[in-house]
Design a protein around this motif. Structure first.
Motif, short mmCIF file in Angstrom:
data_model
loop_
_atom_site.label_atom_id
_atom_site.label_comp_id
_atom_site.label_asym_id
_atom_site.label_seq_id
_atom_site.Cartn_x
_atom_site.Cartn_y
_atom_site.Cartn_z
N SER A 295 -27.25 -73.95 -10.99
CA SER A 295 -26.12 -74.40 -10.13
C SER A 295 -25.72 -73.37 -9.02
N SER A 296 -25.29 -74.39 -8.42
CA SER A 296 -25.00 -73.28 -6.84
C SER A 296 -24.38 -72.37 -7.29
N CYS A 297 -23.56 -72.02 -7.77
CA CYS A 297 -22.60 -70.78 -7.70
C CYS A 297 -24.04 -69.76 -8.21
N GLY B 152 -19.86 -78.80 0.51
CA GLY B 152 -20.84 -79.32 -0.27
C GLY B 152 -20.65 -80.84 -0.06
N HIS B 153 -21.20 -81.74 -1.32
CA HIS B 153 -21.99 -82.93 -1.23
C HIS B 153 -20.83 -84.02 -1.33
N LYS B 154 -21.55 -85.18 -1.57
CA LYS B 154 -20.09 -86.81 -1.52
C LYS B 154 -19.96 -86.68 -2.73
N ASN B 155 -18.46 -87.12 -3.42
CA ASN B 155 -18.06 -87.25 -4.56
C ASN B 155 -18.67 -86.06 -5.25
N PRO B 156 -17.69 -85.42 -4.62
CA PRO B 156 -17.90 -83.59 -5.15
C PRO B 156 -17.53 -83.22 -6.44
N ASP B 157 -18.37 -82.46 -7.50
CA ASP B 157 -18.33 -82.10 -8.36
C ASP B 157 -17.58 -80.33 -8.13
N THR B 158 -17.28 -80.25 -10.08
CA THR B 158 -16.79 -78.43 -9.58
C THR B 158 -18.10 -77.53 -9.40
N ASP B 159 -19.11 -77.49 -8.86
CA ASP B 159 -20.43 -76.71 -8.67
C ASP B 159 -19.96 -77.29 -7.22
N THR B 160 -20.18 -78.02 -6.31
CA THR B 160 -19.86 -78.42 -4.93
C THR B 160 -18.60 -77.11 -4.33
N ILE B 161 -17.76 -78.44 -4.95
CA ILE B 161 -16.35 -77.64 -4.63
C ILE B 161 -16.15 -76.08 -4.31
N ILE C 27 -28.52 -73.80 4.05
CA ILE C 27 -28.87 -74.47 3.13
C ILE C 27 -28.47 -73.36 2.31
N ILE C 28 -27.52 -73.63 1.16
CA ILE C 28 -27.55 -72.80 -0.16
C ILE C 28 -27.55 -74.56 -1.66
N ASP C 29 -28.61 -73.90 -2.01
CA ASP C 29 -29.04 -75.03 -3.07
C ASP C 29 -30.00 -75.13 -4.44
N HIS C 30 -29.66 -75.34 -4.89
CA HIS C 30 -30.75 -75.88 -6.28
C HIS C 30 -30.89 -76.94 -6.89
N HIS C 31 -31.25 -77.82 -5.28
CA HIS C 31 -32.48 -79.41 -5.64
C HIS C 31 -33.06 -79.42 -4.88
N LYS C 32 -33.73 -80.67 -5.23
CA LYS C 32 -35.94 -80.36 -4.56
C LYS C 32 -35.55 -80.27 -3.04
N ILE C 33 -36.00 -80.18 -2.12
CA ILE C 33 -36.05 -79.53 -0.79
C ILE C 33 -36.40 -81.41 0.08
N LYS C 34 -35.11 -81.88 0.75
CA LYS C 34 -35.58 -83.15 1.47
C LYS C 34 -35.84 -83.04 2.61
N LEU C 35 -34.80 -82.39 3.27
CA LEU C 35 -34.22 -82.05 4.90
C LEU C 35 -34.89 -81.76 5.59
N ASP D 81 -21.57 -77.72 -15.01
CA ASP D 81 -23.55 -77.65 -14.07
C ASP D 81 -24.42 -77.85 -15.32
N THR D 82 -24.45 -76.61 -16.01
CA THR D 82 -25.42 -76.72 -16.61
C THR D 82 -24.78 -77.40 -18.10
N LEU D 83 -23.80 -78.13 -18.49
CA LEU D 83 -22.65 -78.46 -18.98
C LEU D 83 -22.48 -76.86 -20.49
N PHE D 84 -22.60 -76.10 -20.02
CA PHE D 84 -22.16 -75.60 -20.55
C PHE D 84 -23.66 -74.75 -21.53
N PHE D 85 -24.75 -74.63 -20.28
CA PHE D 85 -25.67 -74.34 -21.18
C PHE D 85 -26.69 -75.26 -21.98
#
Ligand SMILES: [Mn+2]
Length: 307
Positions: A114-116, A6-15, A91-99, A145-149
């Protein structure tokens, strides 16, 4: 073996998405292992304690040519340090594509909350069995990720998936579960100001310059506002040290759905106020209804610099 990161400074979704995807790939007969790019946050720690899950191994670099799956991100600045040496296979993601990749790979990107959610869909669509613990981890990632919707990133799909996952997970009171999570996220104790700024921090490239944007999603906004002087001076330091054009920090009140922003300087203050029509309240830039970096903050910057 596929290394799932997942990404750096990991959050619950990425982990959580990485851990559960490891199970999915294994069930498909593939060798896979999830890793974390850094320390997990208090919210994720609570989830792990609740469901008896072990923290994934931390890594900073991987050997040249290692096969990796990027989860919940696709930007180099947010990824493993030596990404350029590695072999991205998926790649599995829900952000804009940059790579940009140098060969065709599997990409699963959906504009969901969320990626989950995407991982859960993979289970359901392929009829793969999901354990109670893994269903619970995916619910945690979506709630986080959705702050509970509450976040504008939420889709109907996220809600349907949580309902379906909870048939397996059996969490009795989801509202209560979400408040426990946000409470853990808000409980920062006496963390250092550097940790605070980098708690949920990503670097983005806009118009040829790099900008750092940190957010602190909280039920206790005063914790951040009371430390504004030291936060601002740390942001100035990070700006210099990392060669950034600017650093922004948004204190997001989860329940009231408002943003209290700080920046690394006068220019940045001006820009932020202009882009978001923010009101300066005693050195804090207040924006009503601003909660999502991905859907509200980053697109404004993109639009401005494309201008
Ligand atoms: Mn995410």
């Amino acid at each position: 073996m596929k290394h799932i990161i997942g990404h750096k400074n990991p959050d619950t979704d990425t982990i959580c998405s990485a851990i559960v995807y490891e199970d999915f790939l294994k069930q498909k007969g593939e060798e896979a292992k999830a890793f974390a790019l850094g320390k997990i946050n208090n919210e994720t720690r609570l989830i792990f304690e609740k469901f008896g899950v072990e923290e994934p191994e931390h890594i900073q670099e991987l050997p040249h040519g290692t096969e990796i799956v990027l989860l919940d991100h696709n930007e180099e600045a947010q990824s493993i340090d030596n990404l350029k040496d590695l072999d991205i296979v998926e790649i599995i993601d829900h952000h804009k594509i940059k790579l940009e990749t140098d060969k065709p790979i599997s990409i699963y990107i959906e504009p969901v909350g969320s990626s989950c959610t995407i991982i859960a869909k993979k289970y359901f669509e392929s009829g793969t069995e999901i354990s109670k613990v893994n269903a619970s981890l995916l619910i945690a990632g979506i709630v986080s990720d959705t702050l509970f919707f509450r976040s504008p990133t939420t889709t109907e799909v996220d809600k349907e998936i949580v309902e379906k996952l909870n048939e397996v997970a059996g969490i009795e009171d989801l509202e209560k579960f979400s408040l426990e999570m946000f409470d853990a996220k808000s409980d920062l104790g006496d963390i250092s100001v550097e940790e605070l700024v980098k708690l949920d921090y990503k670097v983005f490239e806009f118009g040829g310059n790099d900008y750092g944007i940190g957010v602190m999603e909280t039920m206790n906004k005063d914790y951040g506002i009371n430390r504004k002087e030291e936060i601002v001076s740390k942001m100035k330091e990070i700006k210099e040290a990392d060669g950034l054009k600017g650093v922004f920090f948004g204190i997001i009140d989860i329940l009231d759905e408002n943003c209290y922003a700080l920046t690394s300087g006068d220019e940045e203050d001006k820009l932020f106020a202009e882009l978001f029509d923010a009101k300066n309240q005693d050195g804090v830039l207040f924006v009503k209804g601003l909660v999502s970096r991905k859907k509200q903050i980053v697109p404004k910057f993109e639009e401005h610099f494309k201008g």
